[in-house]
Design a protein around this motif. Sequence first.
Motif, PDB file in Angstrom:
ATOM      1  N   ALA A 143       0.724  -1.358   0.042  1.00  0.00           N
ATOM      2  CA  ALA A 143       0.023   0.131   0.131  1.00  0.00           C
ATOM      3  C   ALA A 143       0.949   1.262   0.041  1.00  0.00           C
ATOM      4  N   ALA A 175      -1.072   5.475   2.126  1.00  0.00           N
ATOM      5  CA  ALA A 175      -0.810   5.084   0.945  1.00  0.00           C
ATOM      6  C   ALA A 175       0.512   5.816   0.454  1.00  0.00           C
ATOM      7  N   LYS A 185       0.123   0.661  -4.391  1.00  0.00           N
ATOM      8  CA  LYS A 185      -0.519  -0.746  -5.137  1.00  0.00           C
ATOM      9  C   LYS A 185      -1.694  -1.028  -4.047  1.00  0.00           C
ATOM     10  N   ASP A 186      -2.429  -2.035  -4.719  1.00  0.00           N
ATOM     11  CA  ASP A 186      -3.660  -2.468  -3.922  1.00  0.00           C
ATOM     12  C   ASP A 186      -3.357  -4.092  -3.556  1.00  0.00           C
TER      13      ASP A 186
END
Length: 275
Positions: A184, A212, A188-189
């Motif tokens: 994160a 994030a 990114k997820d």
Amino acid sequence: MSKTYLTLCISLTLFLCIHFLSFSQKLPEANEPFKIGMAGYTYHKFDLDRTLEDLATNQVKYLCIKDFHLPFNSSEQEIAAFHQKLAEKGVTGYAVGPIYMRSKEDVDNAFDYAKRVGVKLIVGVPNTELLPYINEKVKAYDFKYAIHMHGPDIALYPDADDIWSHIKDLDTRMGMCLDIGHTARNGKDPVADLEKYKDRIFDMHIKDVTAATKEGKSIEIGRGILDIPAFVQMLRKTGYSGVCSLEHERNFDNPFSGIAESIGYFRGVIVATKK
């Protein structure tokens, strides 16, 4: 299900997990494909006895072994005594690492260490030029090798996409340790990455972070920005059968309440999201 209702369910189950788990014969994760564990780095300021005491308190049964608890040069007798201590607390040492590898000698030592310890999973941070050599070691030893990611903190392996670019053409036993907090922090997820790379994720570090971005800090699970319910649901969808190891990186001098809160929240989410 509304976010408010889900939050209420999680809060209630967190309370129940923390206060009544000791009376239960069944952990919330008992019927899940995945397991809950602890990354040894969480306890780098504490000896093995204090570490195992805390694992017992939180009913955590899996530990990723770090060398400050079991040095690389440990004898067979010392390794046996280490495993005996774990067994007395009902704990299994399931992997070693993360281990940094800067030379072929480092690689040789790591694989020899893992073999003597009796595990078949190494979590590593190797120089990229060593990957072909590690690939051959993986074949020879029939081990799995999980590259750990560090988000934006260092250039080496910032996220799952970067690791994949290095391992996609290597043996399928070459994979990654998905660190959801660092993922994160690198923008990114982690939920999407878990789904995308499910076949090559061999280990996992669970945590929460405040933002994030690189400035995001580690915080107790449930207090940060990560969508933990969505992550748990993706664990089920992908059938991840490895360990979700808490790597708690806040208040290293006294992490124990934060560890209990994080494990309790994660277990609360498991219960609250069951269908």
